[in-house]
Enzyme design. Structure first.
Site, mmCIF file in Angstrom:
data_model
loop_
_atom_site.group_PDB
_atom_site.id
_atom_site.type_symbol
_atom_site.label_atom_id
_atom_site.label_comp_id
_atom_site.label_asym_id
_atom_site.label_seq_id
_atom_site.Cartn_x
_atom_site.Cartn_y
_atom_site.Cartn_z
ATOM 1 N N CYS A 1 34.047 58.704 37.706
ATOM 2 C CA CYS A 1 33.607 57.297 38.669
ATOM 3 C C CYS A 1 33.811 56.172 37.719
ATOM 4 O O CYS A 1 34.661 55.345 38.272
ATOM 5 C CB CYS A 1 32.263 57.359 38.936
ATOM 6 N N HIS B 1 28.678 50.778 38.899
ATOM 7 C CA HIS B 1 28.982 50.504 37.510
ATOM 8 C C HIS B 1 29.889 49.277 37.072
ATOM 9 O O HIS B 1 30.493 48.947 37.975
ATOM 10 C CB HIS B 1 29.756 51.932 36.902
#
Length: 333
Positions: free
Chosen positions: A129, A242
């Protein structure tokens, strides 16, 4: 329009459920959906396009007649079923890390290296990710001048650890707010009001497995076999999305103006870079959408050939489910 039989391996998990949502949103031509999960989930139902679809147990024979399998399961599950998927003639778009560095398996970010999909042999890997978010942000710079090295710090949301991450954070906040104590289960330490500078176990000279992914996967995706990356991965008490701080180093200078121009035009990116107006990428703004926001672009004061930037992206969507569905869309072409 031609339709396809699509299976989701790990359909009941956070990423699997997000894949269902993304398939609907992007109007992927699903003729038949086959949700697969463990035996304890078999017989339960999921809603897809307003209809209830029964979950089946993941078994080797479940892949017969399937065209595309979207993998949202752990490495051991992916490794167990990959041979059966390929044997059945389906293409396995796998979100686990099991096959990412296999030279026979393409590792794809559709905005960066879609051409690499042509060499697949039945398995295509979805990158980590944070790697997806970072390379989506910096790839436009790599087109101006090849990136020699990067120094990065990731600030990874608790949902990156699975569905239990946000629950543990909320429970700790609630307990501490009432004078109680906490007993971490998902994380190695209390995450509420804290940062944990370790994700994954040690892999190389004090760097964790999560930290090495940005270098090893970034080399493959951006076709930079000599790329060097020093990365520090930090778990932060943020629910979703994130964030990554990156310093890119080139062999020639790249100006801030050049960087802003190419990033603003880069597919999958949104330039959010106005310090005076307090406009920059933040997790709250990037949650539940698919663009990687990029900002805080500035000269690296330690390197005349360096630039610093800050980027954010939804790790459940672009960092996992959406990227996998985009890869499946490439297969239709």
């Amino acid at each position: 329009m031609k339709t396809y039989t699509v299976a989701i391996l790990g359909a009941t998990g956070a990423v699997g459920r997000e894949m269902l949502k993304i398939l609907e949103e992007r109007n992927f031509p699903v003729g038949k959906l086959v949700p697969l999960a463990s035996a304890r989930s078999a017989g339960k139902t999921l809603t897809f396009r307003g209809q209830e679809v029964t979950i089946q147990e993941a078994r080797e024979e479940a892949f017969q007649g399937v065209d595309i399998v979207l993998g949202a399961a752990e490495n051991n599950i992916a490794e167990r079923f990959a041979p059966a998927i390929v044997k059945a003639g389906a293409v396995f778009v796998d979100n686990s890390s099991a096959f990412r560095l296999n030279p026979d398996v393409p590792l794809i970010v559709p905005e960066v290296n879609p051409q690499d999909i042509a060499g697949h042999k039945g398995i295509i890997s979805n990158p980590n990710c944070s790697t997806i978010i970072t390379v989506a942000a910096v790839n436009a710079l790599n087109q101006i001048a090849p990136i020699r090295s990067m120094t990065a710090s990731t600030y990874q949301a608790v949902s990156g650890a699975g569905a239990g991450g946000p629950i543990e954070l909320m429970e700790e906040v609630r307990a501490l707010g009432h004078g109680g104590t906490v007993e971490p289960k998902v994380f190695s330490h209390q995450i509420a009001y804290n940062l944990i500078p370790q994700i994954g176990g040690e892999q190389f000279e004090g760097y964790t497995s999560e930290e090495m992914k940005l270098q090893n996967e970034g080399r493959k995706i951006m076709h930079l076999p000599e790329l060097k990356v020093s990365c520090t991965c930090v778990r932060v008490p943020v629910v979703r999305s994130h964030s990554i701080s990156v310093s890119c180093h080139f062999d020639v200078p790249v100006t801030v103006e050049q960087a802003r121009k190419v990033i603003a035009a880069a597919p999958g990116c949104k330039l959010v870079d106005d310090l005076a107006a307090k406009q920059y990428p933040m997790p709250l703004d990037t949650t539940d959408q698919d663009l990687v926001y990029v900002g805080r672009i500035r000269r690296d004061l330690t390197d005349d050939n360096g630039l610093c930037l800050w980027c954010c992206g939804d790790q459940v969507r672009k960092g996992a489910a959406t990227n996998a569905v985009q890869i499946a869309e490439l297969l239709l072409k």
